[in-house]
Structures are given as C-alpha cells and as structure tokens.
Enzyme design. Structure first.
Site, short mmCIF file in Angstrom:
data_model
loop_
_atom_site.label_atom_id
_atom_site.label_comp_id
_atom_site.label_asym_id
_atom_site.label_seq_id
_atom_site.Cartn_x
_atom_site.Cartn_y
_atom_site.Cartn_z
N CYS A 180 10.20 14.09 5.66
CA CYS A 180 8.99 14.90 5.82
C CYS A 180 9.01 16.06 4.84
O CYS A 180 10.06 16.58 4.47
CB CYS A 180 8.81 15.47 7.22
SG CYS A 180 8.65 14.23 8.50
N ARG B 242 10.03 12.85 -0.19
CA ARG B 242 10.64 13.25 1.08
C ARG B 242 10.17 12.40 2.25
O ARG B 242 10.71 12.49 3.36
CB ARG B 242 10.29 14.71 1.38
CG ARG B 242 10.76 15.69 0.35
CD ARG B 242 10.31 17.07 0.72
NE ARG B 242 11.00 17.54 1.90
CZ ARG B 242 12.16 18.17 1.91
NH1 ARG B 242 12.77 18.42 0.77
NH2 ARG B 242 12.71 18.56 3.03
N TRP C 84 8.02 11.12 7.27
CA TRP C 84 9.05 10.07 7.39
C TRP C 84 9.32 9.99 8.88
O TRP C 84 9.91 10.89 9.47
CB TRP C 84 10.30 10.52 6.62
CG TRP C 84 11.40 9.50 6.61
CD1 TRP C 84 11.58 8.48 5.71
CD2 TRP C 84 12.51 9.43 7.53
NE1 TRP C 84 12.72 7.79 6.03
CE2 TRP C 84 13.31 8.33 7.13
CE3 TRP C 84 12.90 10.16 8.64
CZ2 TRP C 84 14.46 7.97 7.80
CZ3 TRP C 84 14.05 9.80 9.32
CH2 TRP C 84 14.82 8.70 8.89
N ASN D 86 8.49 19.82 9.67
CA ASN D 86 9.58 18.98 9.15
C ASN D 86 10.81 19.27 10.00
O ASN D 86 11.23 20.42 10.09
CB ASN D 86 9.83 19.33 7.68
CG ASN D 86 11.16 18.80 7.16
OD1 ASN D 86 11.78 19.41 6.30
ND2 ASN D 86 11.61 17.67 7.64
N GLY D 87 11.35 18.24 10.65
CA GLY D 87 12.52 18.44 11.50
C GLY D 87 12.34 17.67 12.80
O GLY D 87 11.53 16.74 12.87
N GLU E 286 29.14 2.61 -5.31
CA GLU E 286 27.88 3.24 -5.72
C GLU E 286 26.93 2.20 -6.33
O GLU E 286 25.73 2.22 -6.07
CB GLU E 286 28.17 4.39 -6.70
CG GLU E 286 26.96 5.06 -7.30
CD GLU E 286 25.99 5.71 -6.30
OE1 GLU E 286 26.32 5.80 -5.11
OE2 GLU E 286 24.88 6.08 -6.72
N LYS F 199 23.23 1.41 -4.84
CA LYS F 199 22.01 1.45 -5.64
C LYS F 199 21.23 0.15 -5.45
O LYS F 199 20.01 0.16 -5.26
CB LYS F 199 22.31 1.61 -7.14
CG LYS F 199 22.71 2.97 -7.63
CD LYS F 199 21.67 4.05 -7.57
CE LYS F 199 21.63 4.70 -6.23
NZ LYS F 199 22.42 5.89 -6.01
N GLU G 169 19.73 -0.26 -1.89
CA GLU G 169 18.74 0.78 -1.64
C GLU G 169 17.39 0.46 -2.29
O GLU G 169 16.34 0.65 -1.67
CB GLU G 169 19.31 2.08 -2.20
CG GLU G 169 18.54 3.33 -1.93
CD GLU G 169 19.27 4.57 -2.47
OE1 GLU G 169 20.14 4.44 -3.35
OE2 GLU G 169 18.93 5.67 -2.02
N HIS H 232 41.81 -9.52 2.27
CA HIS H 232 41.98 -9.16 3.68
C HIS H 232 40.74 -9.45 4.52
O HIS H 232 40.59 -8.92 5.61
CB HIS H 232 42.38 -7.68 3.79
CG HIS H 232 43.67 -7.37 3.10
ND1 HIS H 232 44.89 -7.85 3.52
CD2 HIS H 232 43.92 -6.67 1.96
CE1 HIS H 232 45.84 -7.45 2.71
NE2 HIS H 232 45.28 -6.73 1.74
N LYS I 82 14.19 11.03 0.15
CA LYS I 82 15.11 11.68 -0.79
C LYS I 82 16.01 12.69 -0.10
O LYS I 82 17.18 12.80 -0.40
CB LYS I 82 14.27 12.37 -1.88
CG LYS I 82 15.09 13.05 -2.95
CD LYS I 82 15.69 12.02 -3.87
CE LYS I 82 16.53 12.63 -4.97
NZ LYS I 82 17.40 11.59 -5.56
C1 AGP Z 1 21.41 7.91 -2.88
O1 AGP Z 1 20.80 7.06 -3.77
C2 AGP Z 1 20.71 8.19 -1.65
N1 AGP Z 1 19.35 8.46 -1.80
C3 AGP Z 1 21.46 8.99 -0.60
O2 AGP Z 1 22.60 8.25 -0.28
C4 AGP Z 1 21.86 10.44 -0.91
O3 AGP Z 1 22.84 10.46 -1.89
C5 AGP Z 1 22.34 11.10 0.39
O4 AGP Z 1 21.30 11.14 1.32
C6 AGP Z 1 22.89 12.49 0.18
O5 AGP Z 1 21.91 13.36 -0.32
P1 AGP Z 1 22.29 14.76 -0.95
O6 AGP Z 1 23.13 14.50 -2.14
O7 AGP Z 1 20.97 15.38 -1.30
O8 AGP Z 1 23.02 15.54 0.10
#
Ligand code: AGP
Length: 600
Positions: free
Chosen positions: A2, A28, A75, A101-102, A472, A476, A479, A495, A595
């Site tokens: 949000c 957001r 969101w 927002n929250g 990572e 990516k 995601e 394992h 984000k």
């Molecule tokens: C990464 O591609 C993500 N969007 C997510 O994992 C992000 O890194 C995570 O939410 C942490 O966010 P921040 O670095 O703003 O704390």
C-alpha cells in the site's frame, strides 16, 4: 504494501497530480487504487480494483474537483481486491475520507462496538474503522486534528494515515506509526506520501515524519506536532534524486532499466568508501556479527558471512528478520547487528532492529535516505543505488553487495592488515567494466530464455560465495516469471534435491574458478548424468565446464572469484527478466508482491 499520497495545491486541481503520484507508488501495491478530493460541495471519491491507468480510463478519476485530496494504491491484506475494499474509505455520511497503509490489529473489536453505536460498515477492511472513529469524535464536536488524536488512542497496529473532511476542505491531517510517511513542501503547495518517488516531480524538499507525529497540511503550509499539540521543528532535506531517476527513460520496464544502471550504481556506491571507513572505525570492539534481512537483502547478507568469516574470521550469523526475535538472547554489547534493506521500511526488519537496539550495536546498510531503518540504527551506510521501482531488487542488490564488500575490506584492514583489503579494493575498481561486458550478452540470454520459458521447474546450484548467487538467481526467476525454482548449495543436492532431477530440467550451475570449482564440476556431472540441461555461468577460459554444458554464459576470466557474487548474478537477473517477458508477464509488478513490505 500500500502507498498513500495527498496534497494541497494553490489554484489548481489536485486530481491529475494524485493520479500521477499514485502511478508512481504502484510499486508498493497495485491491486486497487482510489482518490478522494474535497471542496465546498463535500467529499468526492473514485476508486476501483485495478491499476491507476485502467481505473482512470474507466472512471475519469482525473476529473475529480478540488484543491485538496488524498490517494491510495492497495496491496490487499484484509478483504479481497475489489471496488468496495479499495481506499479511500469513508464514514457513514461521507463527511470524511481516509487512506491507510498498515494493519489495524484490533479492528475487529472496534468494529463490533462501533456497529453497536449505529455505524454502518461497507467494506471488509481493517481500515474502515478509522473513518468511523473520526466520525464518532467529530460528532462530539472535535475538529479533524483532535478526532485523529482520539482515534490514535484506540487503534493498535501499524499505520500511515491521511484524512480529509467536508467541514474543512483545505486541510489534510496525517500521522504514522511503523509505516513510512514523508512531507514535501514547495512554495504554497504541500504534499504527504509514503515514499519520495510519488512526489519527486513536484518537490525535492522532504521532511521525514517520525512515529506518533501529527502532520497538518493547510493553506498556511505544514505544521508538525506531537500528540500533545506542541509544534515540532523538523529539518527539511533537499534530496538529490532527479525525476528521470524514477522514470523508464525509453526502456520498456523499470527492471531492465535498473539492471542496465548497475555499472553506474557500482561507481556511485564505491564513492562511499570514505564514509564506510569512518563507520568501521567508529564501531569499536566487536566479537560477533549478525546480519538481519529479508529476501534479496538476506542473500546479500549471506555473501557478507562468507566474506567476513573467510577474510577476518569474525563469527558471523545471518538471520531472517522475521525469525530474529528467537535469537535475541544470544546478543551481547559486542555483537554488531547489521540490517540490510533497500527500502529501509520493511516491517520485519524494523521490528528486528528495534529489538537489537536494546542489546547490541546496530548498523544499517540502506538505500532510501532518511528511511526508518536508517534513522533507528546506531550507524548507517547508504548504498546510493538511486530509486529502484521494479519490484525485483536488481541494482540495489549490487549496491548492497558493494557496501558489504567495502565494510568487510575496511574491517579486514583494521583487524588483519592489508592483504584482504587490497584484493577487494582492486577487484571492486574493475567491477563497472565487468558488468558492462556482461550486459552486452543480453541477446544470447534472450535465446536461452526462449528455450526454457515453458518449463515447470528450475534448479540453481553453487558453492561458497556462489551459493547465495544461486539462491538469488532462483528468487529472481520465481518472483518475476512464476516458474518454480530452488537454489541450493551444490553439495546439498545429494542429500535430497537430486530426486527432483529428471530429463530436461534446467540446472543453472554458478561455477567461477574458485577453490570449490572441482567439487562444483562433480555436482554438474551428477545432475547431467541424470538428464538435466546444464546452463553454466562460467569463466571464459573454463573450457572443461563449457564442454559439459548445454548453454554457457561466459564471463571475463580476469574477474577475481572473490567478486563473483557481484558479477555472476547479472546474467541470472537478465535471464529471469527475459523469461518473464517471453511468458508475456509484467516483470515490474509481479502478482501478489509489493516493493516495500510494511506488514509483518
Ligand atoms: C527482491 O526481489 C524482493 N522484492 C524482496 O525479497 C526484497 O528484497 C525484500 O522484501 C526485502 O526488502 P528490503 O530490502 O527493502 O528490506
């Protein structure tokens, strides 16, 4: 999670500005959007499920009248994304409109008691109780500001709230607790927002609002008060981000723009050397380091552990912020907790930081200037990646890693002399050119993306410093392409995960020429002999691995393996991006994600 925005403009309508600003906040949250304005006629609201462009086209949101208004991108947490649950929410008689927002944690009890008092609720959201509480207190003769103070005594949880009302059409009252809120001032016009990019086009003069501060925007300007009504003098920061930085500038998506910015980002982050050196020398005695972060920032932290333990031998842990509280009893005053965060507003990380502040030294490595995490830690290093809009962290990951490398290098210099220091510093100097060279391989990566776009599973493997890169790369991909994938330490395959390997499954092997190369090659052969398609991220001179692989992305042999996490991740970011495009998806706004994650 949000985003909120609001503004009071002089002699011009706010709706077009709010439409533009909510668009800038879409990173957001983007499942619904809405705007409320107020004029002498009363409150006007237009809102619906969808993104601002679609909703504006359908409802002509830009046409709302008035010089005062608030906006919201959602969101969803409580209530499905639909028209009724979209913000702004209002009271029974449409005299008040609010955005939030929250999460209001005690909304259930509040709702029951307000319903008993005769209030009628329209939505399934937690937020709507705020509008009805304001209505209740204004009904007792209080103005909006006083009603907000009363409301804050009742609600529990996290919030950034902005409210407008019919009885004072030239005022916005806003406040926050654990969700971000900034104020922008430009001459006679004033703004509030969750984040800087929303209002960057209109002002660079920013005031960061702290928890339990009350902001009153009106024709006179901006007043910031404590909850007793005392005026708080706040500093105005002039930020140096430009509007272009938050625009696509000819690229189709922010994600690819931001990947292409990595060489520049690297140069900018490296300019922080002296600042990092100062931070390291001011920290004092430490006998343990504990990185705390989420998602991509967690993966950057894992690289930090390998570096610091390998170079300096200081015991280093990496904890997920959401799990941190279970380790609090292990902290001492000689533990340095390092919080990594792009946004500086991740709720899990903020919660962990507040706990760590009670027991240990804290340092944050943060991208967004003035963000909560930056302000609440003992020491801060800024990564200077500029605004990152794509939900998938790309350039910010590179900049976090560089900051961690600089930190490790100066720590090594402090503790163990110059050998580790010189090796890292020399390698980092050549980093922008190496990344530039990798970016030139995009056409080859597009072909690999087309070949594998329809598979159901991907596996990424690496050892040592390449293990976080595998994790990572996998994050990516899942995601932004929605393909299931797993990142494993290559030695762990036998394992359990080896059971997943079957004909045609793509296995990405991150295999620089480091001390683990031989063992990684064995793992490559193990998966190959079970039918996997090998995509190797490999040194250009490593003909052995190349001959064993179905696809190879070859990187400059001069890259010192110590900086392989900073380079070997770049092709994996491009691969995820191009698979996302090949599947017809929007890589900037993956479904279900936002984000900045401001809820726990
Ligand atoms: C990464 O591609 C993500 N969007 C997510 O994992 C992000 O890194 C995570 O939410 C942490 O966010 P921040 O670095 O703003 O704390």
């Amino acid at each position: 999670m949000c985003g909120i925005v609001g503004c009071i403009l002089k002699n011009r309508e706010v709706a077009p500005v709010l439409v533009e600003a909510t668009g800038k906040l879409e990173y957001r949250g983007y499942d619904s959007v809405g705007i409320a304005t107020v004029d002498n006629e009363g409150i006007h609201i237009k809102k619906d499920a969808g993104k601002i462009k679609e909703v504006d086209k359908k409802l002509n949101v830009s046409n709302l009248p008035g010089n005062t208004g608030i906006g919201h991108v959602r969101w969803a947490t409580h209530g499905v994304p639909n028209q009724v649950n979209a913000h702004p929410h209002n009271d029974c008689d449409n005299n008040i409109a609010i955005v939030h927002n929250g999460i209001i944690e005690n909304y259930g009890d509040i709702k029951i008691s307000l319903e008993k008092e005769g209030h009628t609720f329209k939505s399934d959201t937690d937020t709507e109780v705020i509008a009805h509480l304001l209505e209740k207190f204004m009904g007792k003769g209080k103005n909006l500001e006083e009603a907000m103070k009363e409301t804050l005594k009742i609600i529990e949880g996290s919030y950034a709230i902005a409210a407008i009302c019919k009885s004072n059409p030239h005022q916005i009252v806003a406040t926050r607790k654990e969700s971000p809120l900034i104020v922008g001032v430009e001459g006679d016009e004033s703004y509030i927002a969750s984040d800087i990019p929303a209002i960057l086009k209109y002002t660079k003069n920013i005031i960061y609002i702290d928890d339990y501060e009350l902001v009153v925007l009106d024709k006179e300007g901006v007043a910031i008060k404590d909850l007793k009504g005392n005026i708080i003098e706040k500093k105005i920061d002039v930020i140096d981000w430009t509007e272009d930085m938050a625009e696509k500038e000819g690229y189709d998506f922010f994600t690819i723009k931001e990947i292409n910015e990595e060489p520049t980002t690297a140069k900018n982050t490296l300019k922080e050397k002296t600042e990092v050196e100062k931070v390291v020398s001011s920290i004092g005695d430490i006998d343990r380091i504990c990185f705390v972060a989420c998602g991509t920032s967690y993966h950057a932290s894992l690289v930090g552990k390998y570096l610091i333990e390998g170079l300096i031998g200081i015991h280093t842990d990496v904890l997920l912020a959401s799990e941190f509280k279970h380790s609090v009893k292990t902290l001492t005053k000689n533990t340095l907790c390092i919080f990594i965060s792009q946004s500086g507003e991740t709720a899990d990380t903020i919660k962990a930081l507040k706990l760590a502040n009670e027991f240990s030294k804290t340092l944050s490595i943060v991208n967004v200037l003035g963000s909560t995490i930056a302000r609440e830690s003992d020491h801060t290093i800024y990564t200077l990646a500029g605004p990152e809009i794509g939900v998938a962290a790309t350039k910010s990951y590179i900049s976090q890693l560089i900051s961690i490398y600089l930190f490790a290098a100066y720590l090594a210099k402090d503790k163990d002399g110059f050998s580790g220091f010189n090796r890292i510093m020399d390698s980092l100097e050549s980093l922008p050119d190496f990344i530039e060279e990798i970016l030139s391989k995009e056409d080859q990566i597009i072909e690999i993306a087309k070949k594998y776009k329809d598979v159901f599973n991907f596996v990424f493997i690496g050892r040592g410093l390449s293990f976080p890169t595998a994790m990572e790369g996998s994050l990516k991909l899942k995601e932004i392409s929605y393909i299931h994938s797993e990142g494993y330490a290559a030695g762990e395959l036998k394992h359990g995960p080896l059971a997943l390997i079957e004909d045609g499954i793509p296995v990405v092997v991150v295999i620089p020429e480091d001390e683990d190369h031989g063992k990684s090659l064995n793992n490559l052969k193990e998966v190959k002999s079970r039918g996997a398609d090998i995509i190797a991220i490999v040194s250009r001179r490593d003909t052995v691995v190349q001959s064993e692989s179905d696809e190879t992305i070859c990187l400059n042999e001069k890259i010192d393996p110590i900086i392989s996490p900073l380079t070997y991740i770049v092709p994996l970011q491009l691969l995820a991006y191009h698979i996302s495009l090949a599947r017809g998806l929007d890589p900037d706004k993956p479904k279900n994600l936002a984000k900045c994650v401001t809820v726990e």
